[in-house]
Motif scaffolding. Structure first.
Motif, PDB file in Angstrom:
ATOM      1  N   ALA A  27       0.995  -0.972  -0.013  1.00 35.52           N
ATOM      2  CA  ALA A  27      -0.091  -0.091   0.278  1.00 35.52           C
ATOM      3  C   ALA A  27       0.800   1.451  -0.106  1.00 35.52           C
ATOM      4  CB  ALA A  27      -1.222   0.209   1.140  1.00 35.52           C
ATOM      5  N   ILE A  28       1.227   1.779  -1.539  1.00 33.49           N
ATOM      6  CA  ILE A  28       2.043   2.828  -1.291  1.00 33.49           C
ATOM      7  C   ILE A  28       0.659   4.437  -2.138  1.00 33.49           C
ATOM      8  CG2 ILE A  28       3.388   3.718  -2.281  1.00 33.49           C
ATOM      9  CD1 ILE A  28       4.873   1.036  -2.522  1.00 33.49           C
ATOM     10  N   GLY A  29       0.957   5.082  -1.075  1.00 32.73           N
ATOM     11  CA  GLY A  29       0.561   6.384  -1.789  1.00 32.73           C
ATOM     12  C   GLY A  29      -0.673   6.020  -1.624  1.00 32.73           C
ATOM     13  N   PRO A  30      -1.599   7.507  -2.166  1.00 36.54           N
ATOM     14  CA  PRO A  30      -2.681   7.775  -1.175  1.00 36.54           C
ATOM     15  C   PRO A  30      -3.698   6.975  -2.329  1.00 36.54           C
ATOM     16  CG  PRO A  30      -1.976   9.256  -3.375  1.00 36.54           C
ATOM     17  CD  PRO A  30      -0.918   8.408  -2.412  1.00 36.54           C
ATOM     18  N   ASP A  31      -5.448   6.572  -2.120  1.00 35.76           N
ATOM     19  CA  ASP A  31      -5.864   6.046  -2.311  1.00 35.76           C
ATOM     20  C   ASP A  31      -7.445   6.415  -1.793  1.00 35.76           C
ATOM     21  OD1 ASP A  31      -7.848   4.058  -3.287  1.00 35.76           O
ATOM     22  OD2 ASP A  31      -8.171   2.508  -1.939  1.00 35.76           O
ATOM     23  N   PRO A  32      -8.128   7.357  -3.426  1.00 31.88           N
ATOM     24  CA  PRO A  32      -8.764   8.229  -3.222  1.00 31.88           C
ATOM     25  C   PRO A  32     -10.260   7.610  -3.150  1.00 31.88           C
ATOM     26  CG  PRO A  32      -7.414   9.031  -5.059  1.00 31.88           C
ATOM     27  CD  PRO A  32      -6.698   7.496  -4.862  1.00 31.88           C
ATOM     28  N   GLU A  33     -10.191   6.585  -3.078  1.00 30.54           N
ATOM     29  CA  GLU A  33     -12.046   5.815  -3.273  1.00 30.54           C
ATOM     30  C   GLU A  33     -11.797   5.300  -1.492  1.00 30.54           C
ATOM     31  OE1 GLU A  33     -11.084   2.210  -5.380  1.00 30.54           O
ATOM     32  OE2 GLU A  33     -10.935   3.485  -7.131  1.00 30.54           O
ATOM     33  N   GLN A  34     -11.117   5.491  -1.305  1.00 26.98           N
ATOM     34  CA  GLN A  34     -11.097   5.062   0.710  1.00 26.98           C
ATOM     35  C   GLN A  34     -10.758   5.993   1.893  1.00 26.98           C
ATOM     36  OE1 GLN A  34     -11.661   2.198   1.470  1.00 26.98           O
ATOM     37  NE2 GLN A  34     -12.380   0.948  -0.079  1.00 26.98           N
ATOM     38  N   GLY A  35     -10.112   7.723   1.256  1.00 24.58           N
ATOM     39  CA  GLY A  35     -10.570   8.790   1.262  1.00 24.58           C
ATOM     40  C   GLY A  35      -8.902   8.474   2.129  1.00 24.58           C
ATOM     41  N   GLU A  36      -7.828   7.613   1.138  1.00 19.90           N
ATOM     42  CA  GLU A  36      -6.208   7.427   2.503  1.00 19.90           C
ATOM     43  C   GLU A  36      -5.545   8.294   1.631  1.00 19.90           C
ATOM     44  OE1 GLU A  36      -5.843   3.364   2.192  1.00 19.90           O
ATOM     45  OE2 GLU A  36      -6.397   2.655   3.911  1.00 19.90           O
ATOM     46  N   TRP A  37      -4.671   9.185   2.766  1.00 24.38           N
ATOM     47  CA  TRP A  37      -3.632   9.954   2.410  1.00 24.38           C
ATOM     48  C   TRP A  37      -2.320   9.193   1.987  1.00 24.38           C
ATOM     49  CZ3 TRP A  37      -3.871  15.038   0.943  1.00 24.38           C
ATOM     50  CH2 TRP A  37      -5.525  15.509   1.415  1.00 24.38           C
ATOM     51  N   ARG A  38      -1.752   8.356   2.307  1.00 27.01           N
ATOM     52  CA  ARG A  38      -0.977   7.172   2.818  1.00 27.01           C
ATOM     53  C   ARG A  38      -1.808   5.888   2.840  1.00 27.01           C
ATOM     54  NH1 ARG A  38      -1.303  10.396   6.847  1.00 27.01           N
ATOM     55  NH2 ARG A  38       0.340  12.015   6.399  1.00 27.01           N
ATOM     56  N   GLY A  39      -0.644   5.303   2.261  1.00 25.06           N
ATOM     57  CA  GLY A  39      -1.090   3.756   2.387  1.00 25.06           C
ATOM     58  C   GLY A  39      -0.732   2.759   3.561  1.00 25.06           C
ATOM     59  N   HIS A  40      -1.407   2.175   4.389  1.00 25.99           N
ATOM     60  CA  HIS A  40      -1.145   1.366   5.576  1.00 25.99           C
ATOM     61  C   HIS A  40      -1.352  -0.038   5.092  1.00 25.99           C
ATOM     62  CE1 HIS A  40      -2.004   0.705  10.612  1.00 25.99           C
ATOM     63  NE2 HIS A  40      -0.843  -0.293   9.349  1.00 25.99           N
ATOM     64  N   ALA A  41      -0.273  -0.634   4.921  1.00 23.61           N
ATOM     65  CA  ALA A  41      -0.201  -2.528   4.565  1.00 23.61           C
ATOM     66  C   ALA A  41      -0.011  -2.931   6.121  1.00 23.61           C
ATOM     67  CB  ALA A  41       1.281  -2.229   3.412  1.00 23.61           C
ATOM     68  N   ARG A  42      -0.562  -4.386   5.462  1.00 21.69           N
ATOM     69  CA  ARG A  42      -1.198  -5.242   6.783  1.00 21.69           C
ATOM     70  C   ARG A  42      -0.944  -6.238   6.512  1.00 21.69           C
ATOM     71  NH1 ARG A  42      -5.157  -1.345   7.328  1.00 21.69           N
ATOM     72  NH2 ARG A  42      -4.706   0.259   9.373  1.00 21.69           N
ATOM     73  N   GLY A  43       0.559  -7.362   6.917  1.00 25.47           N
ATOM     74  CA  GLY A  43       0.104  -8.560   5.994  1.00 25.47           C
ATOM     75  C   GLY A  43       1.501  -9.378   6.457  1.00 25.47           C
ATOM     76  N   LEU A  44       2.128 -10.587   6.610  1.00 22.25           N
ATOM     77  CA  LEU A  44       2.820 -10.784   6.651  1.00 22.25           C
ATOM     78  C   LEU A  44       4.146 -10.494   5.964  1.00 22.25           C
ATOM     79  CD1 LEU A  44       2.124 -14.873   6.733  1.00 22.25           C
ATOM     80  CD2 LEU A  44       2.045 -13.368   8.182  1.00 22.25           C
ATOM     81  N   LEU A  45       4.706 -10.036   5.533  1.00 23.19           N
ATOM     82  CA  LEU A  45       5.400  -9.602   4.300  1.00 23.19           C
ATOM     83  C   LEU A  45       3.947  -8.319   3.997  1.00 23.19           C
ATOM     84  CD1 LEU A  45       8.050  -8.592   3.517  1.00 23.19           C
ATOM     85  CD2 LEU A  45       7.169  -9.320   1.401  1.00 23.19           C
ATOM     86  N   ALA A  46       4.630  -6.902   4.941  1.00 20.63           N
ATOM     87  CA  ALA A  46       3.886  -5.417   4.269  1.00 20.63           C
ATOM     88  C   ALA A  46       4.403  -5.077   3.900  1.00 20.63           C
ATOM     89  CB  ALA A  46       3.384  -4.952   5.817  1.00 20.63           C
ATOM     90  N   ILE A  47       4.345  -3.899   2.890  1.00 20.29           N
ATOM     91  CA  ILE A  47       5.546  -3.139   1.866  1.00 20.29           C
ATOM     92  C   ILE A  47       4.385  -1.993   1.976  1.00 20.29           C
ATOM     93  CG2 ILE A  47       6.355  -1.970   0.037  1.00 20.29           C
ATOM     94  CD1 ILE A  47       7.209  -5.091   0.101  1.00 20.29           C
ATOM     95  N   GLY A  48       4.492  -0.662   2.889  1.00 18.04           N
ATOM     96  CA  GLY A  48       4.033   0.490   2.626  1.00 18.04           C
ATOM     97  C   GLY A  48       4.394   1.952   3.017  1.00 18.04           C
ATOM     98  N   ASP A  49       3.537   3.067   3.273  1.00 21.07           N
ATOM     99  CA  ASP A  49       3.665   3.953   3.726  1.00 21.07           C
ATOM    100  C   ASP A  49       3.590   3.631   4.811  1.00 21.07           C
ATOM    101  OD1 ASP A  49       4.051   5.646   1.043  1.00 21.07           O
ATOM    102  OD2 ASP A  49       1.565   6.164   0.910  1.00 21.07           O
ATOM    103  N   VAL A  50       2.956   3.306   5.639  1.00 16.74           N
ATOM    104  CA  VAL A  50       2.677   2.697   6.896  1.00 16.74           C
ATOM    105  C   VAL A  50       3.039   0.813   6.710  1.00 16.74           C
ATOM    106  CG1 VAL A  50       1.235   2.442   9.237  1.00 16.74           C
ATOM    107  CG2 VAL A  50       1.759   5.194   7.295  1.00 16.74           C
ATOM    108  N   ALA A  51       3.960   0.463   7.660  1.00 13.40           N
ATOM    109  CA  ALA A  51       3.627  -0.607   7.026  1.00 13.40           C
ATOM    110  C   ALA A  51       3.701  -1.578   8.327  1.00 13.40           C
ATOM    111  CB  ALA A  51       4.578  -1.529   6.247  1.00 13.40           C
ATOM    112  N   THR A  52       2.631  -3.123   8.422  1.00 13.49           N
ATOM    113  CA  THR A  52       2.722  -3.378  10.019  1.00 13.49           C
ATOM    114  C   THR A  52       2.434  -5.331   9.444  1.00 13.49           C
ATOM    115  OG1 THR A  52       1.104  -1.869  11.024  1.00 13.49           O
ATOM    116  CG2 THR A  52       1.608  -3.911  12.416  1.00 13.49           C
TER     117      THR A  52
END
Length: 150
Positions: A27-52
């Motif tokens: 999850a990298i960058g904004p997602d206008p459909e979800q109203g997100e300014w930055r991406g939040h990745a959640r997974g075993l391997l997470a890559i993103g603006d915010v990664a968990t």
């Protein structure tokens, strides 16, 4: 900018899951459909603006192995690293290695810890430019024999 006028970022979530999480989440960058300014990745391997995740890579990373600008986790590597084992510009943890390091065992330019090794080190057992405690020399010789010690 309003979320609706932001360019679309990258989103990917694997279809396979383990422990209730996708194996890979990006999850990298904004997602206008979800109203997100930055991406939040959640997974075993997470890559993103915010990664968990178990392995997290991002500007802000949280996980078992976290790599990012601000990294928090079991093993944290980043500009500001907070974890059991932390490596970074500012490292805080049980074992901290960095320019400025604070923890039970701290190694860095400025190190503060029970066992501290560095140019400017403070602690109960210290190896620094100004002092070499025998307890610190014995500890680092045992646990870090690859370090050049006095």
């Amino acid at each position: 900018m309003q979320p609706s006028t932001l360019p679309r970022g990258i989103r990917y979530h694997s279809t396979r899951h383990a422990f209730g999480l996708p194996l890979v989440s990006v999850a990298i960058g904004p997602d206008p459909e979800q109203g997100e300014w930055r991406g939040h990745a959640r997974g075993l391997l997470a890559i993103g603006d915010v990664a968990t995740g178990w392995i997290a890579l991002g500007a802000i990373a949280r996980g078992g192995l976290a790599l990012g600008g601000l990294a928090m986790g079991g093993i944290a590597i980043g500009g500001l690293a907070i974890g059991m084992v932390s490596v970074g510009g500012l490292a805080l943890g049980a074992l901290a290695l960095g320019g400025a390091a604070g923890g039970l065992v701290a190694i860095g330019g400025a190190a503060v810890g029970y066992y501290a090794l560095g140019g400017a080190a403070q602690g109960a057992a210290v190896i620094s430019a100004m002092q070499q405690d025998s307890a610190a020399v014995d500890f680092f010789a045992l646990w870090a024999p690859f370090l050049p010690l006095p």
